[in-house]
Design a protein around this motif. Structure first.
Motif, PDB file in Angstrom:
ATOM      1  N   PHE A   1       0.836  -1.198   0.000  1.00 55.87           N
ATOM      2  CA  PHE A   1       0.000   0.000   0.000  1.00 55.87           C
ATOM      3  C   PHE A   1       0.869   1.245   0.000  1.00 55.87           C
ATOM      4  CE2 PHE A   1      -2.265  -3.315   2.280  1.00 55.87           C
ATOM      5  CZ  PHE A   1      -3.519  -3.284   1.696  1.00 55.87           C
ATOM      6  N   SER A   2       0.315   2.309  -0.506  1.00 57.95           N
ATOM      7  CA  SER A   2       0.889   3.628  -0.337  1.00 57.95           C
ATOM      8  C   SER A   2      -0.072   4.371   0.590  1.00 57.95           C
ATOM      9  CB  SER A   2       0.997   4.353  -1.684  1.00 57.95           C
ATOM     10  OG  SER A   2       1.449   5.675  -1.483  1.00 57.95           O
ATOM     11  N   ILE A   3       0.367   4.610   1.815  1.00 58.08           N
ATOM     12  CA  ILE A   3      -0.487   5.237   2.830  1.00 58.08           C
ATOM     13  C   ILE A   3      -0.029   6.671   3.054  1.00 58.08           C
ATOM     14  CG2 ILE A   3      -1.319   5.129   5.210  1.00 58.08           C
ATOM     15  CD1 ILE A   3      -2.250   2.724   3.613  1.00 58.08           C
ATOM     16  N   GLU A   4      -0.933   7.598   2.841  1.00 61.84           N
ATOM     17  CA  GLU A   4      -0.645   9.019   3.100  1.00 61.84           C
ATOM     18  C   GLU A   4      -0.436   9.217   4.599  1.00 61.84           C
ATOM     19  OE1 GLU A   4      -0.631  11.793   0.965  1.00 61.84           O
ATOM     20  OE2 GLU A   4      -0.675  10.367  -0.698  1.00 61.84           O
ATOM     21  N   LYS A   5       0.499  10.087   4.969  1.00 63.00           N
ATOM     22  CA  LYS A   5       0.776  10.337   6.393  1.00 63.00           C
ATOM     23  C   LYS A   5      -0.476  10.767   7.144  1.00 63.00           C
ATOM     24  CE  LYS A   5       5.648  11.201   6.120  1.00 63.00           C
ATOM     25  NZ  LYS A   5       6.787  11.912   6.614  1.00 63.00           N
ATOM     26  N   SER A   6      -1.315  11.570   6.507  1.00 59.46           N
ATOM     27  CA  SER A   6      -2.535  12.048   7.170  1.00 59.46           C
ATOM     28  C   SER A   6      -3.573  10.939   7.333  1.00 59.46           C
ATOM     29  CB  SER A   6      -3.138  13.216   6.390  1.00 59.46           C
ATOM     30  OG  SER A   6      -3.562  12.767   5.106  1.00 59.46           O
ATOM     31  N   GLU A   7      -3.354   9.813   6.675  1.00 62.08           N
ATOM     32  CA  GLU A   7      -4.294   8.691   6.757  1.00 62.08           C
ATOM     33  C   GLU A   7      -3.648   7.457   7.391  1.00 62.08           C
ATOM     34  OE1 GLU A   7      -7.019   9.796   2.849  1.00 62.08           O
ATOM     35  OE2 GLU A   7      -5.428   8.310   2.617  1.00 62.08           O
ATOM     36  N   ASP A   8      -2.651   7.684   8.245  1.00 59.82           N
ATOM     37  CA  ASP A   8      -1.948   6.552   8.842  1.00 59.82           C
ATOM     38  C   ASP A   8      -2.849   5.673   9.706  1.00 59.82           C
ATOM     39  OD1 ASP A   8      -2.176   8.333  10.957  1.00 59.82           O
ATOM     40  OD2 ASP A   8      -0.093   8.110  11.603  1.00 59.82           O
ATOM     41  N   TYR A   9      -3.995   6.207  10.146  1.00 56.06           N
ATOM     42  CA  TYR A   9      -4.961   5.417  10.903  1.00 56.06           C
ATOM     43  C   TYR A   9      -5.476   4.236  10.077  1.00 56.06           C
ATOM     44  CZ  TYR A   9      -8.448   7.731   8.024  1.00 56.06           C
ATOM     45  OH  TYR A   9      -9.180   8.187   6.954  1.00 56.06           O
ATOM     46  N   LEU A  10      -5.366   4.331   8.758  1.00 57.32           N
ATOM     47  CA  LEU A  10      -5.829   3.256   7.890  1.00 57.32           C
ATOM     48  C   LEU A  10      -5.043   1.960   8.099  1.00 57.32           C
ATOM     49  CD1 LEU A  10      -6.403   5.215   4.578  1.00 57.32           C
ATOM     50  CD2 LEU A  10      -8.162   4.162   6.015  1.00 57.32           C
ATOM     51  N   MET A  11      -3.804   2.077   8.552  1.00 56.38           N
ATOM     52  CA  MET A  11      -3.001   0.869   8.781  1.00 56.38           C
ATOM     53  C   MET A  11      -3.667  -0.032   9.822  1.00 56.38           C
ATOM     54  SD  MET A  11       0.983   2.011   8.343  1.00 56.38           S
ATOM     55  CE  MET A  11       1.021   3.240   9.623  1.00 56.38           C
ATOM     56  N   ASP A  12      -4.219   0.554  10.879  1.00 52.36           N
ATOM     57  CA  ASP A  12      -4.919  -0.252  11.890  1.00 52.36           C
ATOM     58  C   ASP A  12      -6.201  -0.848  11.318  1.00 52.36           C
ATOM     59  OD1 ASP A  12      -3.022   0.157  13.881  1.00 52.36           O
ATOM     60  OD2 ASP A  12      -4.018   1.962  14.641  1.00 52.36           O
ATOM     61  N   GLU A  13      -6.901  -0.082  10.501  1.00 51.52           N
ATOM     62  CA  GLU A  13      -8.137  -0.582   9.893  1.00 51.52           C
ATOM     63  C   GLU A  13      -7.848  -1.723   8.919  1.00 51.52           C
ATOM     64  OE1 GLU A  13     -11.254   0.400  10.809  1.00 51.52           O
ATOM     65  OE2 GLU A  13     -10.168   1.532  12.332  1.00 51.52           O
ATOM     66  N   ILE A  14      -6.793  -1.575   8.145  1.00 51.95           N
ATOM     67  CA  ILE A  14      -6.390  -2.638   7.212  1.00 51.95           C
ATOM     68  C   ILE A  14      -5.988  -3.879   8.002  1.00 51.95           C
ATOM     69  CG2 ILE A  14      -4.645  -3.316   5.518  1.00 51.95           C
ATOM     70  CD1 ILE A  14      -4.717  -0.348   4.552  1.00 51.95           C
ATOM     71  N   ASN A  15      -5.252  -3.694   9.081  1.00 49.55           N
ATOM     72  CA  ASN A  15      -4.844  -4.806   9.937  1.00 49.55           C
ATOM     73  C   ASN A  15      -6.063  -5.575  10.447  1.00 49.55           C
ATOM     74  OD1 ASN A  15      -2.486  -6.039  11.508  1.00 49.55           O
ATOM     75  ND2 ASN A  15      -3.982  -5.606  13.109  1.00 49.55           N
ATOM     76  N   LYS A  16      -7.106  -4.860  10.871  1.00 47.06           N
ATOM     77  CA  LYS A  16      -8.322  -5.502  11.379  1.00 47.06           C
ATOM     78  C   LYS A  16      -8.975  -6.373  10.305  1.00 47.06           C
ATOM     79  CE  LYS A  16      -9.413  -1.901  14.709  1.00 47.06           C
ATOM     80  NZ  LYS A  16     -10.302  -0.778  15.029  1.00 47.06           N
ATOM     81  N   ILE A  17      -8.902  -5.941   9.073  1.00 48.52           N
ATOM     82  CA  ILE A  17      -9.483  -6.716   7.972  1.00 48.52           C
ATOM     83  C   ILE A  17      -8.640  -7.947   7.669  1.00 48.52           C
ATOM     84  CG2 ILE A  17      -9.985  -6.685   5.482  1.00 48.52           C
ATOM     85  CD1 ILE A  17     -10.744  -3.693   5.870  1.00 48.52           C
ATOM     86  N   LEU A  18      -7.339  -7.782   7.615  1.00 51.14           N
ATOM     87  CA  LEU A  18      -6.464  -8.851   7.139  1.00 51.14           C
ATOM     88  C   LEU A  18      -6.155  -9.930   8.170  1.00 51.14           C
ATOM     89  CD1 LEU A  18      -3.872  -6.822   5.035  1.00 51.14           C
ATOM     90  CD2 LEU A  18      -5.964  -7.970   4.266  1.00 51.14           C
ATOM     91  N   GLU A  19      -6.020  -9.562   9.436  1.00 53.06           N
ATOM     92  CA  GLU A  19      -5.583 -10.533  10.438  1.00 53.06           C
ATOM     93  C   GLU A  19      -6.777 -11.162  11.136  1.00 53.06           C
ATOM     94  OE1 GLU A  19      -1.810 -10.886  13.208  1.00 53.06           O
ATOM     95  OE2 GLU A  19      -2.993  -9.122  13.666  1.00 53.06           O
ATOM     96  N   ASP A  20      -6.685 -12.468  11.340  1.00 46.70           N
ATOM     97  CA  ASP A  20      -7.707 -13.182  12.090  1.00 46.70           C
ATOM     98  C   ASP A  20      -7.048 -14.320  12.858  1.00 46.70           C
ATOM     99  OD1 ASP A  20      -7.367 -15.302  10.228  1.00 46.70           O
ATOM    100  OD2 ASP A  20      -8.970 -14.519   8.966  1.00 46.70           O
ATOM    101  N   ASP A  21      -7.850 -15.251  13.359  1.00 45.88           N
ATOM    102  CA  ASP A  21      -7.309 -16.346  14.170  1.00 45.88           C
ATOM    103  C   ASP A  21      -6.340 -17.234  13.405  1.00 45.88           C
ATOM    104  OD1 ASP A  21      -8.741 -15.492  16.338  1.00 45.88           O
ATOM    105  OD2 ASP A  21     -10.387 -16.903  16.050  1.00 45.88           O
ATOM    106  N   VAL A  22      -6.516 -17.338  12.099  1.00 48.82           N
ATOM    107  CA  VAL A  22      -5.681 -18.219  11.282  1.00 48.82           C
ATOM    108  C   VAL A  22      -4.553 -17.449  10.618  1.00 48.82           C
ATOM    109  CG1 VAL A  22      -5.643 -19.778   9.294  1.00 48.82           C
ATOM    110  CG2 VAL A  22      -7.582 -19.809  10.875  1.00 48.82           C
TER     111      VAL A  22
END
Length: 129
Positions: free
Chosen positions: A90-111
């Motif tokens: 991804f290319s994440i804008e500095k002002s949108e760095d909060y998106l990294m946590d949101e993306i993490n919530k989508i991608l990571e799970d129990d498996v």
């Protein structure tokens, strides 16, 4: 990968039960996962059948998660750049760095666990927590 080729892993067995997968492969060497076909080459060993099913299901899951991430990024300055095997760049804008946590919530799970890296380009990245 080690699990698919015989190493015991109770957590993965609960998600990808080898014996049940093999029982559900029909005479045409086809397995169905949530209505999606998984085609298996005729005559291959059971471990290859399980590998094919697990890899295909994992890729279906990857695509579903990517779809959710793309929806999250809609209207933002940050973008999905490209996939690399089982990774997403991804290319994440500095002002949108909060998106990294949101993306993490989508991608990571129990498996599926993820690692995050950041840097000015792909050759200068460092792992972050």
């Amino acid at each position: 990968i080690a699990y698919m080729y015989g190493q015991q892993n109770d957590k993965l067995e609960s998600v990808f039960p080898k014996d049940k997968i093999l029982e559900q492969i029909d005479d045409d060497d086809c397995y169905f996962y949530k209505g999606q076909p998984v085609l298996i080459k005729n005559g291959v060993e059971d471990r290859i059948k399980v590998h094919t099913v697990v890899q295909t299901i994992s890729y279906y899951d990857y695509l579903r998660k990517l779809e959710r991430v793309l929806e999250l990024l809609r209207g933002k300055n940050s973008t999905f750049v490209y996939p690399i095997h089982d990774s997403m760049v991804f290319s994440i804008e500095k002002s949108e760095d909060y998106l990294m946590d949101e993306i993490n919530k989508i991608l990571e799970d129990d498996v599926y666990k993820i690692k995050k890296y950041i840097g000015p380009n792909l050759f200068e990245i460092k792992e972050i927590s």
